[in-house]
Structures are given as C-alpha cells and as structure tokens.
Design a protein around this motif. Structure first.
Motif, PDB file in Angstrom:
ATOM      1  N   ASP A  15       0.821  -1.214   0.000  1.00 21.30           N
ATOM      2  CA  ASP A  15       0.000   0.000   0.000  1.00 21.30           C
ATOM      3  C   ASP A  15       0.852   1.260   0.000  1.00 21.30           C
ATOM      4  O   ASP A  15       0.561   2.217  -0.720  1.00 21.30           O
ATOM      5  N   SER A  16       1.900   1.266   0.825  1.00 22.48           N
ATOM      6  CA  SER A  16       2.783   2.433   0.902  1.00 22.48           C
ATOM      7  C   SER A  16       4.129   1.981   1.461  1.00 22.48           C
ATOM      8  O   SER A  16       4.224   1.640   2.640  1.00 22.48           O
ATOM      9  N   PHE A  17       5.148   1.986   0.608  1.00 21.79           N
ATOM     10  CA  PHE A  17       6.465   1.562   1.084  1.00 21.79           C
ATOM     11  C   PHE A  17       7.020   2.542   2.104  1.00 21.79           C
ATOM     12  O   PHE A  17       7.632   2.147   3.094  1.00 21.79           O
ATOM     13  N   THR A  18       6.780   3.821   1.871  1.00 26.14           N
ATOM     14  CA  THR A  18       7.248   4.833   2.824  1.00 26.14           C
ATOM     15  C   THR A  18       6.560   4.668   4.172  1.00 26.14           C
ATOM     16  O   THR A  18       7.196   4.752   5.226  1.00 26.14           O
ATOM     17  N   GLY A  19       5.244   4.441   4.143  1.00 21.70           N
ATOM     18  CA  GLY A  19       4.516   4.219   5.389  1.00 21.70           C
ATOM     19  C   GLY A  19       4.985   2.964   6.098  1.00 21.70           C
ATOM     20  O   GLY A  19       5.103   2.949   7.332  1.00 21.70           O
ATOM     21  N   TRP A  20       5.279   1.901   5.312  1.00 21.97           N
ATOM     22  CA  TRP A  20       5.805   0.663   5.916  1.00 21.97           C
ATOM     23  C   TRP A  20       7.140   0.923   6.585  1.00 21.97           C
ATOM     24  O   TRP A  20       7.390   0.459   7.696  1.00 21.97           O
ATOM     25  N   LEU A  21       8.010   1.671   5.899  1.00 18.54           N
ATOM     26  CA  LEU A  21       9.333   1.948   6.444  1.00 18.54           C
ATOM     27  C   LEU A  21       9.236   2.749   7.738  1.00 18.54           C
ATOM     28  O   LEU A  21       9.980   2.497   8.696  1.00 18.54           O
ATOM     29  N   LYS A  22       8.304   3.700   7.795  1.00 19.17           N
ATOM     30  CA  LYS A  22       8.142   4.501   9.006  1.00 19.17           C
ATOM     31  C   LYS A  22       7.628   3.665  10.172  1.00 19.17           C
ATOM     32  O   LYS A  22       8.067   3.835  11.309  1.00 19.17           O
ATOM     33  N   THR A  23       6.693   2.762   9.894  1.00 20.83           N
ATOM     34  CA  THR A  23       6.146   1.938  10.984  1.00 20.83           C
ATOM     35  C   THR A  23       7.124   0.865  11.447  1.00 20.83           C
ATOM     36  O   THR A  23       7.045   0.415  12.590  1.00 20.83           O
ATOM     37  N   MET A  24       8.047   0.454  10.576  1.00 18.33           N
ATOM     38  CA  MET A  24       8.971  -0.624  10.932  1.00 18.33           C
ATOM     39  C   MET A  24      10.316  -0.125  11.437  1.00 18.33           C
ATOM     40  O   MET A  24      11.084  -0.894  12.014  1.00 18.33           O
ATOM     41  N   ALA A  25      10.624   1.155  11.233  1.00 17.66           N
ATOM     42  CA  ALA A  25      11.955   1.668  11.574  1.00 17.66           C
ATOM     43  C   ALA A  25      12.242   1.546  13.067  1.00 17.66           C
ATOM     44  O   ALA A  25      13.257   0.956  13.473  1.00 17.66           O
ATOM     45  N   LEU A  26      11.386   2.115  13.896  1.00 17.42           N
ATOM     46  CA  LEU A  26      11.634   2.069  15.339  1.00 17.42           C
ATOM     47  C   LEU A  26      11.624   0.646  15.894  1.00 17.42           C
ATOM     48  O   LEU A  26      12.521   0.291  16.678  1.00 17.42           O
ATOM     49  N   PRO A  27      10.650  -0.209  15.551  1.00 18.55           N
ATOM     50  CA  PRO A  27      10.707  -1.585  16.051  1.00 18.55           C
ATOM     51  C   PRO A  27      11.970  -2.323  15.617  1.00 18.55           C
ATOM     52  O   PRO A  27      12.572  -3.050  16.422  1.00 18.55           O
ATOM     53  N   ALA A  28      12.385  -2.134  14.369  1.00 16.95           N
ATOM     54  CA  ALA A  28      13.577  -2.835  13.880  1.00 16.95           C
ATOM     55  C   ALA A  28      14.833  -2.364  14.604  1.00 16.95           C
ATOM     56  O   ALA A  28      15.691  -3.178  14.983  1.00 16.95           O
ATOM     57  N   PHE A  29      14.971  -1.056  14.828  1.00 12.58           N
ATOM     58  CA  PHE A  29      16.146  -0.552  15.532  1.00 12.58           C
ATOM     59  C   PHE A  29      16.133  -1.004  16.996  1.00 12.58           C
ATOM     60  O   PHE A  29      17.173  -1.381  17.539  1.00 12.58           O
ATOM     61  N   ALA A  30      14.972  -0.954  17.638  1.00 20.09           N
ATOM     62  CA  ALA A  30      14.893  -1.398  19.030  1.00 20.09           C
ATOM     63  C   ALA A  30      15.247  -2.875  19.159  1.00 20.09           C
ATOM     64  O   ALA A  30      15.869  -3.298  20.141  1.00 20.09           O
ATOM     65  N   LEU A  31      14.862  -3.665  18.172  1.00 19.32           N
ATOM     66  CA  LEU A  31      15.161  -5.098  18.198  1.00 19.32           C
ATOM     67  C   LEU A  31      16.623  -5.380  17.886  1.00 19.32           C
ATOM     68  O   LEU A  31      17.217  -6.306  18.441  1.00 19.32           O
TER      69      LEU A  31
END
Length: 319
Positions: free
Chosen positions: A176-192
C-alpha cells in the motif's frame, strides 16, 4: 559445489530428529498446561459435562499420550496445526497471516544489526586503543546492557511522541505504501537490532584484531599491498567466521524479542498473536506459534551452516 551439497544433505538429515524432538517437547509441555482444550473451545457457552466429554472423545483427547502424539505429528505433516478455540479458524491460517510481518521485522532488524556491527567492529579494530575504538567500546557496552523493550519505550517517547518523526505504533502494508511501511517498521527494527548489534560489534572487533596480528597480514602490507585491499580480501574473509556463528544464535533472540517489540508497537505479528492466545486461553494457537518459531530458528541455523561452508573451505574438507 558437490561437497557443499553433500554436507547440506547430511545436515538436513540430522535436523529431522531435532525437529521431531522439538515437536515432542512442545506437545508434552502443552499437555501439562492448566488450560483444558475442551473448556477453551466452549468458553463462554456453559457446556454440559456430556458436551465436554463428547468434544474430548471426537478430538482424541482421551487417547493415551503416545497415540495423541502420533496423531499430532501426522496432522502437522498434513499442514494441520489445529483449530483456534477463540476464532474457530484453522491455526495455520492465523500463523501464515501473522508470520510475514514477524519475518519482515526480524530480517530488517538482522540487516541493521549486521551493518552496524561490521562498521563498528572493523572501525574499532583498525583504530584499536585510539579514540574511535574507545567510543565504540563504550557505545557497544551500553547497547549490550540496554534491554530492547527499554530502548523501544525511549524511542517512542523521544522520536515518536516528542519529535513526531515516526508513528507510535501500527502497521502499513508495503504494497500500500512503502514509505509508510518503512516509518512503521523503523523504530521496532532498531529497538530489536541494537542489543544484537552491540554484541556482534565486540565479537567482530576481537576477530579482526586477532587476524590483523597474524604474520601474513604484515607480510602482505610490507610487500606493498594497500591495507584496505588486505583487509577487504583476506582479513574479513577469515575474521568473520566466528561472528557468523554467533549471528546464527542471535537470530533466535531476534525471533523471541519480536514478541515483546510487536506488543509494544501494536504490530499484528506472531508475537501479538501468541500474547493474545495466552491471555484468551487458546492453547492451539500458542502451540502453533511456538512450533513455527522453533522451526524457523532451526532453518536459519541451517542457512548459517551453509554460509560457513562457503566462507571456510577447511570445513568442507573436514566434512
């Protein structure tokens, strides 16, 4: 290539008993659970004792444990993980719906961890005992000591709430939106990934330092080869074998840590699925999530073994 294929087939043959052992362990542990599958299935419906008995009889819950285990393995081989007591939907459908998000989070976090560890570890090794090494050492030790969920909460507070750079939670499909996906996944991925990156940085630094102190490196540099060529072609190839082993074990941490991270960021992945199943007393879903996660860990370690064979020819000769 033939040697790699032969070793790969041998490792796969050894993994089959391991997978059966994992299935047996999960089966036995779930049998000792206080949650009754029959009561969970009829939760909120006030079933009669006759209905509970009929359900147990139809689903083989009254059979001896060896018979139930054989039936359970047979169902798994046919892709049947049971039925959710809460939604009445097949567990395999819920798992296949939640699994892609968890894999996205895990491998995005893995990629971040590898990049940070390589940059930090190699930089620290090349500048050993100097300022860059000291700074990276302090940062990596801090990262090792900091729990992933604590980092997640800090990121939400400062980067999402205070600065508004990222959403506080939720998920956007990349289709649906690669930019929106990247924004929602950035913080969880970095925290993990940050605790894993911190651990791998120390291991990469140690491995590269040990390799730089070997005679062939001094000989190659003394003969006029540029240091970056020696490091890129020889040192890294030999030094990254041990970090590669640790990386395979850390993937299990990433899969397990995704349970907490997904809950904090309200991501509808395997972690949230299992937490909801535990809270609602849905043993079939818990069992399916645990088995899928364990099988994923085994497969990832098989891939790491293959990478070992490709990176280190001596292992192929020994096998």
């Amino acid at each position: 290539m033939i040697a790699v294929l032969r070793v790969l087939l041998r490792r796969i043959a050894l993994l089959l008993p391991l997978l059966l052992g994992i299935v047996l362990f999960v089966f036995v542990v779930m049998r000792f659970s206080d949650v009754d599958p029959a009561s969970a299935f009829f939760q909120g419906a006030n079933p009669t004792p006759e209905q509970l008995h009929e359900f147990r009889e139809e689903n083989g819950l009254l059979d001896p444990l060896p018979v139930r285990y054989a039936g359970f393995v047979g169902d798994l081989l046919h892709g049947d993980m049971g039925t959710s007591a809460l939604t009445r939907a097949p567990v395999v459908e819920q798992v296949t719906t939640a699994l892609p998000l968890t894999l996205q989070l895990t491998f995005l976090g893995l990629g971040i961890a590898v990049v940070l560890a390589l940059l930090g570890g190699i930089t620290a090794a090349i500048h050993r005992d100097r300022l860059p090494d000291q700074v990276i050492r302090v940062v990596s030790l801090t990262g090792v000591a900091a729990p992933g969920f604590w980092l997640a909460l800090l990121m939400i507070q400062y980067l999402a709430v205070d600065l508004g750079w990222f959403p506080t939670g939720g998920y956007v499909n990349p289709a649906d939106s690669f930019t929106g996906w990247l924004k929602t996944m950035a913080l969880p991925a970095f925290a993990l990934s940050l605790p894993v990156a911190a651990q791998l940085t120390r291991i990469v630094r140690t491995a590269v330092v040990e390799e730089l102190d070997k005679d062939y490196v001094r000989t190659a540099i003394g003969s006029g080869l540029p240091p970056r060529v020696v490091v890129g072609r020889n040192v890294l190839r030999n030094a990254l074998i041990n970090p590669l082993t640790v990386l395979g074990l850390r993937v299990g941490y990433l899969l397990g840590g995704a349970v907490v991270i997904e809950t904090i960021f309200s991501l509808p992945g395997m972690g949230k699925l299992m937490i909801d199943a535990v809270k609602n007393g849905d043993p079939a879903v818990v069992q399916g999530v645990v088995l899928t996660t364990a099988a994923g860990f085994v497969v990832v370690n098989l891939v790491i073994d293959v990478l070992h064979l490709l990176v280190n020819p001596r292992l192929r000769d020994a096998s």
